[in-house]
Structure formats: structure tokens, C-alpha cells
Design a protein around this motif. Sequence first.
Motif, short mmCIF file in Angstrom:
data_model
loop_
_atom_site.label_atom_id
_atom_site.label_comp_id
_atom_site.label_asym_id
_atom_site.label_seq_id
_atom_site.Cartn_x
_atom_site.Cartn_y
_atom_site.Cartn_z
N ARG A 94 -30.96 39.43 34.97
CA ARG A 94 -30.63 38.06 34.59
C ARG A 94 -29.64 38.04 33.44
O ARG A 94 -29.80 38.72 32.44
N LEU A 95 -28.59 37.23 33.57
CA LEU A 95 -27.60 37.05 32.51
C LEU A 95 -27.74 35.69 31.84
O LEU A 95 -27.12 35.46 30.80
N SER A 96 -28.51 34.80 32.42
CA SER A 96 -28.63 33.46 31.86
C SER A 96 -30.05 32.95 31.99
O SER A 96 -30.86 33.50 32.74
N GLU A 97 -30.33 31.87 31.29
CA GLU A 97 -31.58 31.15 31.47
C GLU A 97 -31.50 30.35 32.78
O GLU A 97 -30.47 30.31 33.44
N ASN A 98 -32.62 29.72 33.15
CA ASN A 98 -32.59 28.80 34.27
C ASN A 98 -32.02 27.46 33.81
O ASN A 98 -32.40 26.95 32.76
N PHE A 99 -31.12 26.91 34.61
CA PHE A 99 -30.50 25.63 34.29
C PHE A 99 -30.81 24.61 35.38
O PHE A 99 -30.77 24.93 36.57
N PHE A 100 -31.09 23.39 34.96
CA PHE A 100 -31.41 22.30 35.87
C PHE A 100 -30.14 21.74 36.50
O PHE A 100 -29.19 21.41 35.79
N TRP A 101 -30.09 21.67 37.83
CA TRP A 101 -28.93 21.11 38.50
C TRP A 101 -29.32 19.86 39.28
O TRP A 101 -30.50 19.67 39.62
N GLU A 102 -28.33 19.04 39.55
CA GLU A 102 -28.52 17.84 40.35
C GLU A 102 -27.44 17.78 41.42
O GLU A 102 -26.32 18.27 41.21
N ALA A 103 -27.76 17.20 42.56
CA ALA A 103 -26.78 17.03 43.62
C ALA A 103 -25.59 16.24 43.07
O ALA A 103 -25.76 15.22 42.40
N GLY A 104 -24.38 16.71 43.34
CA GLY A 104 -23.18 16.05 42.84
C GLY A 104 -22.58 16.72 41.62
O GLY A 104 -21.47 16.38 41.21
N ASP A 105 -23.31 17.68 41.03
CA ASP A 105 -22.77 18.42 39.89
C ASP A 105 -21.54 19.21 40.30
O ASP A 105 -21.47 19.75 41.42
N SER A 106 -20.56 19.28 39.40
CA SER A 106 -19.38 20.13 39.60
C SER A 106 -19.10 20.79 38.25
O SER A 106 -18.43 20.23 37.39
N ILE A 107 -19.66 21.97 38.07
CA ILE A 107 -19.71 22.61 36.76
C ILE A 107 -18.71 23.76 36.66
O ILE A 107 -18.60 24.59 37.57
N TYR A 108 -17.99 23.80 35.55
CA TYR A 108 -17.15 24.95 35.22
C TYR A 108 -17.84 25.70 34.10
O TYR A 108 -18.15 25.15 33.04
N LEU A 109 -18.12 26.97 34.34
CA LEU A 109 -18.89 27.79 33.41
C LEU A 109 -18.05 28.91 32.84
O LEU A 109 -17.35 29.61 33.58
N THR A 110 -18.11 29.08 31.52
CA THR A 110 -17.52 30.25 30.86
C THR A 110 -18.66 31.09 30.31
O THR A 110 -19.46 30.59 29.51
N LEU A 111 -18.76 32.33 30.76
CA LEU A 111 -19.89 33.19 30.40
C LEU A 111 -19.40 34.47 29.75
O LEU A 111 -18.43 35.08 30.19
N SER A 112 -20.08 34.88 28.68
CA SER A 112 -19.85 36.20 28.09
C SER A 112 -21.21 36.80 27.80
O SER A 112 -22.15 36.09 27.45
N ASN A 113 -21.33 38.10 28.00
CA ASN A 113 -22.61 38.75 27.73
C ASN A 113 -22.37 40.14 27.14
O ASN A 113 -21.34 40.76 27.38
N ILE A 114 -23.34 40.59 26.38
CA ILE A 114 -23.27 41.90 25.75
C ILE A 114 -24.64 42.55 25.84
O ILE A 114 -25.67 41.88 25.68
N GLU A 115 -24.66 43.82 26.17
CA GLU A 115 -25.93 44.53 26.28
C GLU A 115 -26.22 45.22 24.95
O GLU A 115 -25.45 46.06 24.47
N LYS A 116 -27.35 44.86 24.37
CA LYS A 116 -27.80 45.46 23.12
C LYS A 116 -29.05 46.28 23.38
O LYS A 116 -29.55 46.35 24.51
N HIS A 117 -29.60 46.85 22.31
CA HIS A 117 -30.77 47.72 22.44
C HIS A 117 -31.95 46.97 23.06
O HIS A 117 -32.72 47.53 23.84
#
Length: 327
Positions: free
Chosen positions: A30-53
Motif C-alpha cells: 500500500r502506498l496510500s490510505e483509503n480514500f472515499f470516492w463518489e460517482a462523477g469524481d474526476s481526480i488528478y493525483l500527484t503522489l510521492s513516496n519514500i521507503e524508510k526503516h
Amino acid sequence: IPVEEKYGYWNISKSVIGHIRDNGDGLRVRLSENFFWEAGDSIYLTLSNIEKHAGIHSSYSFSGIGSQKYNARAKVDSILGNMDVKSLPIYDSNFKYADNSGNVRLAVLKTLAKYKGKMTSISYEVQLADALSRLYISELSIKKRYFEEVVLKLPDSSKNQFLKAYRNQNYARGTEKLGAEALGQSQWYFKYIQSEVQLMSYFLFGKVNISWIYNELVKQQYELVRDRAILYTLTNNKAQQDSQQLYRQIKSIVRDKECLLTLKKIDETASGRRFTNFALPDVNGKLVRFSDFKGKVVLIDFWGAGCGACRVFFANALSKSEHLFKD
């Protein structure tokens, strides 16, 4: 993406090849939490992740239709992440609850109010139910500590007075006016309801009495909240002796499709069931089947490369056990 439902949850994960395989696609991390969506959503997502200890940490930003609910959540997450409700005492001499988290709750309400006009009513109520439930769950350990450090040292009459006052006070402040639909869709409300009842079980019996908890939860007026809270009790207390009895009771009452699927999986992996045969590649790429160890005692620990704590556990404990019992 075409959808049939009005709303649901989504998350982002990635495949890690070469570890625990799932049909050759690899372990999903998993790279993200769970997010609530609704019909009709049009989402642009910018994601960055880093692996730590300690594992993978992600940050993200959103824009587009429906994105305001995610921006509101980010603000609320920041408030809850910086809260401090650990002060004692939290009750007065008459066991009236001191609302130590009132300032945090007010900050959450003000933040969501700014976004209310930019979200649908269901999205706003789900966000509010999630935020308040997370806040109230954080208070439970403080209540338990107060009970152990203060109430248990009092005479029985005072203890009974506390228990009576505890049951009569409303701790789910701010959720009373939320609709059944939003409370049912909240990922946190059913957890709070179950955790509150489980704490009361500890106050009364000194332990987790899952039969008593079940009998309390079936009184919940919202069916979906009831089903999820009861299932949450079972999944968190499978080691309890009466968990199998609870399982049989749950099967007769649960109606939610997702809960029924989870119940089926629990039944398939219950104690005493024949373990499902599977195959995984070892460190040299050789396929090893579970059936290869028939007649032997087998310890299985599932872990993934994206879990820093898993790697620490393997290095400090599991690898040593593997060497000790290799023969």
C-alpha cells in the motif's frame, strides 16, 4: 472508470516482485490510505513516496472534480496528528466527563465547515464521522488508564457509581445528527462503537467478554454499523475461546455483502481447518509447496519487502529461530 455504486473507497498500491507472490503479480504494498470516492469524481493525483526503516511513507495532492474532500481530509489529518488529549484526570469527583478534546473537536468542525459547500452532503458527513471517531478512539486508552489508576482503588460503591455514570454519558459527541448512510460508510465510526463497548466490557469484567460485547452491539440501530462492529470484534479476538460461538451467531445476523465475504474467509482459515496448499519460490527461485512439509510442524511468517518492521523482526528473531530449528 465505470462504476455501479454511488460511492466507495480506493487506494494506491504497487507490486513487489520476487517475494510473496500472488498469481505471479507479486506482493501488493500500500502506498496510500483509503480514500472515499463518489460517482462523477474526476481526480488528478500527484503522489510521492519514500521507503524508510519503518515502511513506506507517502504524500499526495489532489485537484479536479471531487478533490476538495481530500484536501479537507489532509487538513483534518494534520489537526488530529498534532493533538494531545493525554492529561489526567478526565473526570470530576462525581465522574462527570471532562471534555479535554473539546478544542481539537472544535478545530475539526471549523476546518470541515470551510469545505462543506465544496463537498456533497454524504462526503461531508463521512469526513466528520471519520474525524470525530478517530478523536474519540484516541481517548479510550486515557479512560482505561483513569479506571486502572483511580477507579479501581476506590470502594465498590464508588466504582459502581463510575460505571453507572460512564454508561449514561454521551461520548460520541457530534455524531448524533449524522445520517445512517454516512455512519455506515465511515471507516472509523464502527471501530469507535466497537472499541467503546469493548472498553466497557473491561470495566465490568476485567477482560474482553466477546459474548457480552456481541449482545451490546446487536442493539446498534444502524444495520451496516452493527455488522461491521460485530465483525471487527471477531477479527480482533479470534484467539478468544468463545470466538467460534460468536462466529455462528454472526452468520445468522450479518447482512452486509462485504462482511459476509470476510466471514467466509475467516471460516476457511479457522482453527482446525485444513490449510490451503500453496507454492512460493525460495531465495534461489525454486518453487516450494506447503504440501512438501506434510507431517512436520510448520511456522509460516508472511512479510514483505515494503515493511521495515518485518525486516527488523526477521533479522533479530525469525532468522535466529530458523537457524536453531533448521534440523
